[in-house]
Enzyme design. Sequence first.
Site, short mmCIF file in Angstrom:
data_model
loop_
_atom_site.label_atom_id
_atom_site.label_comp_id
_atom_site.label_asym_id
_atom_site.label_seq_id
_atom_site.Cartn_x
_atom_site.Cartn_y
_atom_site.Cartn_z
N GLY A 1 -51.60 33.70 -26.96
CA GLY A 1 -52.34 33.05 -25.89
C GLY A 1 -51.85 33.42 -24.50
N ASP A 2 -50.85 34.30 -24.41
CA ASP A 2 -50.37 34.69 -23.07
C ASP A 2 -49.93 36.17 -23.12
OD1 ASP A 2 -49.49 34.53 -20.38
OD2 ASP A 2 -48.95 32.43 -20.64
N ASP A 3 -49.18 36.62 -22.11
CA ASP A 3 -48.85 38.04 -22.01
C ASP A 3 -48.25 38.58 -23.32
OD1 ASP A 3 -49.65 37.68 -19.41
OD2 ASP A 3 -47.64 37.75 -18.56
#
Length: 454
Positions: free
Chosen positions: A252-254
């Site tokens: 859900g992120d980098d």
Amino acid sequence: MLLRKGKMHRFAFSILLSLATFRCAIADLVSCAGIVPMTYRSENITIADFGGVGDGRTMNTKAFKKAIYRIEHLRRSGGALLYIPAGVYLTESFNLTSHMTLYLAKGAVIKATQDTSNWPLIDPLPSYGRGRERPGGRYMSFIHGDGLQDVIITGENGTIDGQGDTWWNMWRQGTLQYTRPNLIEFMHSSSIIISNVIFKNSPFWNIHPVYCSNVVIQFVTILAPRDSPNTDGIDPDSSSHVCIEDSFISTGDDLVAVKSGWDEYGIAYGRPSSDITIRRLTGSSPFAGIAVGSETSGGVENVLAEHISLHNMGVGIHLKTNIGRGGVIRNITVSDVYMENARKGIKIAGDVGDHPDGRFDPNALPVVKDVTIVNVWGQNVEQAGTVHGLRNSPFTGICLSNISLGGSSRPNKTPWLCSDVSGSAVEVNPWPCSELISTHQTGACSVPVAISLV
Ligand SMILES: *[C@@H]1O[C@H](CO)[C@@H](O)[C@H](O)[C@H]1NC(C)=O
Ligand SMILES: *[C@@H]1O[C@H](CO)[C@@H](O)[C@H](O)[C@H]1NC(C)=O
Ligand SMILES: *[C@@H]1O[C@H](CO)[C@@H](O)[C@H](O)[C@H]1NC(C)=O
């Protein structure tokens, strides 16, 4: 003898083909091997001998603690392998020790308890001054290592499952008291190998080497739902000689974000991230694929990311910093990237991320220089890129070469946008902003071939 035109073409084509094959062969051969020697352990113990039960219900905290205590106090040198057989081993967080291999057999799952009430708290990182998302201390990572040497986490693609949804819900409901735990964190450690393991549903960042050197991460799979908050894949932080390769990350992120501390705390601690290699990575994320930042106060230098394949992305390549961060970001090379379905191809920005508190120094301006991005090909990229430096600290030596981000069923809605930046652009489509084409710097596009890893 003159070759006829058709033959000539075929001849040239076959040379190109063999060059391409050669290039690929080299790309396939280059590996992290050698950065950390593979060690064979003189003892092999199994979690079952310490009372471990893989029934998915029994708590195994004591079994892990006893087994690791045993490794810590081995009579012989040579370390030990802790074998986790198939089964689901529920446990609270635990600390690793030096000279150990945590081996997850096929079908082995080490699963974090969902009872978060007794989760141990540890001090904030000195380079952050506080927890990343809440003031004060922070919850210890699920699997933790502090001051260790020679640790291997490997096996037959067993799973380390953080059961993060409990934590994500606390974040969503605003009921978190302290910063969520990472799935795995190594602090002040060296000679670490993480390979052939699946990481699932981390409460927060997945793999966080901080103040470490000589770290190899290869053949890992990292999975978390697209809407899970702050589930970064791998965040090398104030660490050097980190090599990440042959992995799949969908979170859900980098996917990978290279960091080095936060504002006045990171500047005071002053430990950069350097000599970071990322290669043959595939992944998907609503945020960035390859990122540097936004916490870069100790500086980030000598990063090489190559042969990266990105799908359904927010931003393909993202360099991010902020006023008050300080730190020098330099010698960053990203090459051979394919991306499809991205909101933005490339973003380099000086106004990203929040501050630990109001005490940051507004005169601590970051420096961003010598960033080379070459051979990037995109399909369905909504906006090719933006490069926004700082008025009082323009980004320099930004070089874009052989970049094609125009391929789309619908043309890019917005062209490149730039400000406070200088550098050069060669064969970039769509045509980049005038700041980059008008200020040619000779040599700005020379790609450093390799990074010293040892
Ligand atoms: C370690 O022991 C387990 C059984 O306890 C065995 O299945 C495994 O093959 C052993 N591994 C090594 C590397 O000797
Ligand atoms: C685990 O390591 C942390 C950080 O070094 C330390 O604070 C904690 O006391 C350790 N826990 C145990 C049970 O040894
Ligand atoms: C584990 O997964 C990786 C990545 O998918 C794969 O390359 C590797 O062959 C697998 N290893 C084993 C032992 O199954």
